[in-house]
Design an enzyme around this catalytic site. Structure first.
Site, PDB file in Angstrom:
ATOM      1  N   LEU A   9      41.013  41.881  49.927  1.00 15.82           N
ATOM      2  CA  LEU A   9      42.148  42.805  49.998  1.00 15.82           C
ATOM      3  C   LEU A   9      42.113  43.843  48.889  1.00 15.82           C
ATOM      4  O   LEU A   9      42.696  44.913  49.017  1.00 15.82           O
ATOM      5  CB  LEU A   9      43.467  42.031  49.928  1.00 15.82           C
ATOM      6  CG  LEU A   9      43.714  40.994  51.031  1.00 15.82           C
ATOM      7  CD1 LEU A   9      45.011  40.239  50.757  1.00 15.82           C
ATOM      8  CD2 LEU A   9      43.765  41.668  52.397  1.00 15.82           C
ATOM      9  N   GLY A  10      41.460  43.516  47.791  1.00 16.12           N
ATOM     10  CA  GLY A  10      41.399  44.447  46.667  1.00 16.12           C
ATOM     11  C   GLY A  10      40.584  43.873  45.533  1.00 16.12           C
ATOM     12  O   GLY A  10      40.244  42.689  45.517  1.00 16.12           O
TER      13      GLY A  10
ATOM     14  N   ALA B 105      39.800  40.473  38.350  1.00  7.11           N
ATOM     15  CA  ALA B 105      39.918  39.566  39.497  1.00  7.11           C
ATOM     16  C   ALA B 105      39.702  40.320  40.794  1.00  7.11           C
ATOM     17  O   ALA B 105      39.748  41.551  40.833  1.00  7.11           O
ATOM     18  CB  ALA B 105      41.291  38.896  39.508  1.00  7.11           C
TER      19      ALA B 105
ATOM     20  N   VAL C  25      41.114  40.037  44.979  1.00  4.71           N
ATOM     21  CA  VAL C  25      42.166  39.433  45.798  1.00  4.71           C
ATOM     22  C   VAL C  25      41.656  39.303  47.227  1.00  4.71           C
ATOM     23  O   VAL C  25      41.123  40.265  47.788  1.00  4.71           O
ATOM     24  CB  VAL C  25      43.455  40.277  45.777  1.00  4.71           C
ATOM     25  CG1 VAL C  25      44.530  39.615  46.632  1.00  4.71           C
ATOM     26  CG2 VAL C  25      43.954  40.458  44.353  1.00  4.71           C
TER      27      VAL C  25
ATOM     28  N   LYS D 260      44.266  35.324  44.328  1.00  6.73           N
ATOM     29  CA  LYS D 260      43.679  36.137  43.254  1.00  6.73           C
ATOM     30  C   LYS D 260      42.624  35.286  42.567  1.00  6.73           C
ATOM     31  O   LYS D 260      42.934  34.222  42.009  1.00  6.73           O
ATOM     32  CB  LYS D 260      44.752  36.590  42.270  1.00  6.73           C
ATOM     33  CG  LYS D 260      44.232  37.559  41.208  1.00  6.73           C
ATOM     34  CD  LYS D 260      45.346  37.998  40.276  1.00  6.73           C
ATOM     35  CE  LYS D 260      46.287  38.955  40.949  1.00  6.73           C
ATOM     36  NZ  LYS D 260      45.695  40.281  41.173  1.00  6.73           N
TER      37      LYS D 260
ATOM     38  N   ASP E  27      52.554  44.348  32.347  1.00  7.73           N
ATOM     39  CA  ASP E  27      51.752  45.339  33.086  1.00  7.73           C
ATOM     40  C   ASP E  27      52.566  45.943  34.232  1.00  7.73           C
ATOM     41  O   ASP E  27      52.114  45.995  35.370  1.00  7.73           O
ATOM     42  CB  ASP E  27      50.472  44.695  33.618  1.00  7.73           C
ATOM     43  CG  ASP E  27      49.419  45.739  34.022  1.00  7.73           C
ATOM     44  OD1 ASP E  27      49.540  46.899  33.600  1.00  7.73           O
ATOM     45  OD2 ASP E  27      48.481  45.375  34.755  1.00  7.73           O
TER      46      ASP E  27
END
Length: 512
Positions: A204-205, A210, A212, A227, A326
């Site tokens: 997904l990303g 990390a 995902v 993650k 963050d």
């Protein structure tokens, strides 16, 4: 193939000799009485069913040689093709036996389609192993019970105690057989790893620390996000214990404006490295970042509704001494309910096709998983949201989240950040350290002075003078639709020639 078959290969050609046969059975019985079954290789070749159970011994050899523990006769198999050896690692509070695989062949050993090159690879549940070109197996760990036995071993011992005529290799278990059946009935399965419970899917990303992926719960079918952090050294027991304790706190968090952490797993990558897997609820409607880019900037009423939810989530975290660290549009996810008919009345100041939007804060408590130093370095990659005290490394409190929230509020309303290299001089870092920003005309001309006052009290260099989350939630911008707060004109300025801020999306691309 049974456990006795795995370890009696060297006796196969002499098995007709009764004396040798008895000796083979005695050797195998002695071996298996001291070792439990920890994994299984299941043949994936059609019309060639084979189940090889691997017991807990230091090394299991695979190859054509009759001296190997597992003998494969195909022509492309080397004399000693591969070796499987047992290591002990700690996962989720349990010490577990796992299996490393090394390739010793000319034609290669392949795991999940990739040739095994590294000398140190820990096998995981569901791995597909191919020796040479044709010997294909599915690898699976045995399910452990509460007493540390594999389910297969426990079942066999139970059968032994119930049948005095049983003549198998588990006839004489090491522990007392008294009340064995009663003990076994109370055993429970312990989740071994992420791969026992979930099936990983598409990516997904990806980020600095990390990746995902989408995943599916094998039992319930629920779709989640996982993650997967990059590998870290497993050489600090104190840090590992602290990580486990902090994760328990994060797992207890329940708030409608925070992405739920469902589970966490620590997986061995090698004898010295581990990898953290965080299982999270999956939010399907994208990031606040994408919404800002699509619209260039958000309406004031829309921003207010979203920002109030963000502050409610931060209030919950701060009340539990958790700092997000963050806050930025990429870490604010949106769960959007669509209107199904024109008769449905929107529950907020949303777009025409939207019934309601729920803000979900993601990546909370991130520093607990990546380590302080690594986390600080990551923040420096996208520094426009970072509080001054983080940049100078003087130590910080939950007020760092309020600075970042102020930057995010600014971005939502005008479409670009208050600090950037495009506004230099001074440099972006110096802009942040000095708290130097402005509400540029014409971008802020039609925005209520009340929200300018709120932003100005969030973007305060001294954290002691900066608004807390409670200060922000009780600000007149939220409590009155037409609040008038005197701002003064020191923050408003006409843009100098050549200083026109770029759009948020262009600035974000430049800062990556």
């Amino acid at each position: 193939m049974s456990p006795s078959e795995v370890f009696s290969c060297k006796y196969q050609s002499l098995s007709m000799n009764p004396a040798v046969k008895r000796r083979a059975q005695q050797d195998t019985q002695s071996s298996n009485n001291n070792q439990r079954i920890i994994a299984t290789l299941l043949s994936l070749i059609p019309d060639r069913e084979q189940k090889i159970q691997l017991v807990d011994i230091p090394t299991i050899s695979v190859g054509r040689s009759r001296s190997c523990n597992i003998v494969l006769s195909e022509p492309d198999i080397s004399t000693i093709h591969a070796e499987l050896y047992t290591i002990e690692v700690q996962i989720n509070g349990f010490k577990r036996k796992m299996i490393n695989i090394t390739d010793k062949s000319r034609n290669g050993t392949f795991v999940n389609g990739d040739r095994l090159i590294r000398k140190d690879y820990v096998l995981k549940n569901g791995d597909k192993i191919v020796f040479g070109k044709s010997c294909s197996y599915l690898f699976k760990y045995a399910t452990l019970t509460e007493n540390g036995l594999s389910q297969t071993t426990a079942t066999q011992i139970s059968q032994t105690t119930q049948n005095s005529d049983y003549d198998g290799v588990f006839r004489k278990p090491l522990f007392s057989s008294q009340n064995t059946t009663k003990k076994l009935s109370r055993t429970r399965e312990q989740p071994r790893s992420f791969f026992d419970k979930y099936l990983a899917g598409k990516e997904l990303g990806t980020g600095h620390y990390a990746i995902v992926k989408e995943a599916r719960n094998k039992e319930t079918g629920e779709t989640v996000a996982v993650k997967i952090f990059h590998p870290q050294q497993n050489d600090d027991d104190k840090r590992t214990k602290k990580f486990t304790e902090e994760t328990k706190i994060l797992l207890s968090i329940q708030h409608p404006n925070i992405v739920k952490l469902i589970d966490r797993f620590v997986e061995p990558v090698s004898k010295t490295q581990i990898q953290t897997y965080l299982v999270l609820e999956k939010i399907n409607d994208g990031e606040l970042f994408e919404r800002i880019v699509r619209k260039n900037n958000l309406r004031e009423d829309e921003t207010k509704a979203l920002f109030r939810q963000l502050l409610n989530g931060l209030k919950y975290l701060h009340s539990r001494n958790i700092i997000h660290r963050d806050i930025k549009p990429e870490n604010i996810l949106l769960s959007i309910s669509k209107r199904r008919s024109p008769e449905e009345i929107a529950l907020g100041p949303w777009d025409d096709d939207e019934l309601d939007i729920q803000v979900k804060i993601a990546d909370f408590g991130l520093a607990k998983f990546t380590g302080e130093m690594k986390f600080t370095n990551t923040l420096c990659g996208t520094p426009s949201y970072v509080a001054p005290e983080v940049l100078v490394k003087t130590g910080y409190t939950s007020r760092v989240d309020m600075w970042s929230a102020g930057v995010l509020l600014y971005v939502c309303l005008c479409g670009f950040p208050p600090f950037s290299e495009q506004l230099a001089p001074p440099s972006m870092k110096e802009q942040i350290l000095q708290g130097k920003f402005a509400f540029y005309s014409p971008y802020w001309d039609n925005i209520d002075d009340s929200v300018l006052h709120l932003i100005s009290n969030l973007l305060v260099v001294n954290p002691a003078s900066r608004f807390s989350v409670n200060d922000a939630l009780t600000h007149p911008w939220f409590t009155s639709n037409n609040a008038e707060v005197t701002m003064g004109n020191e923050r408003r300025s006409q843009l100098e020639p050549g200083r026109l801020p770029k759009t948020f999306s262009e600035l974000s691309n430049l800062q990556k």
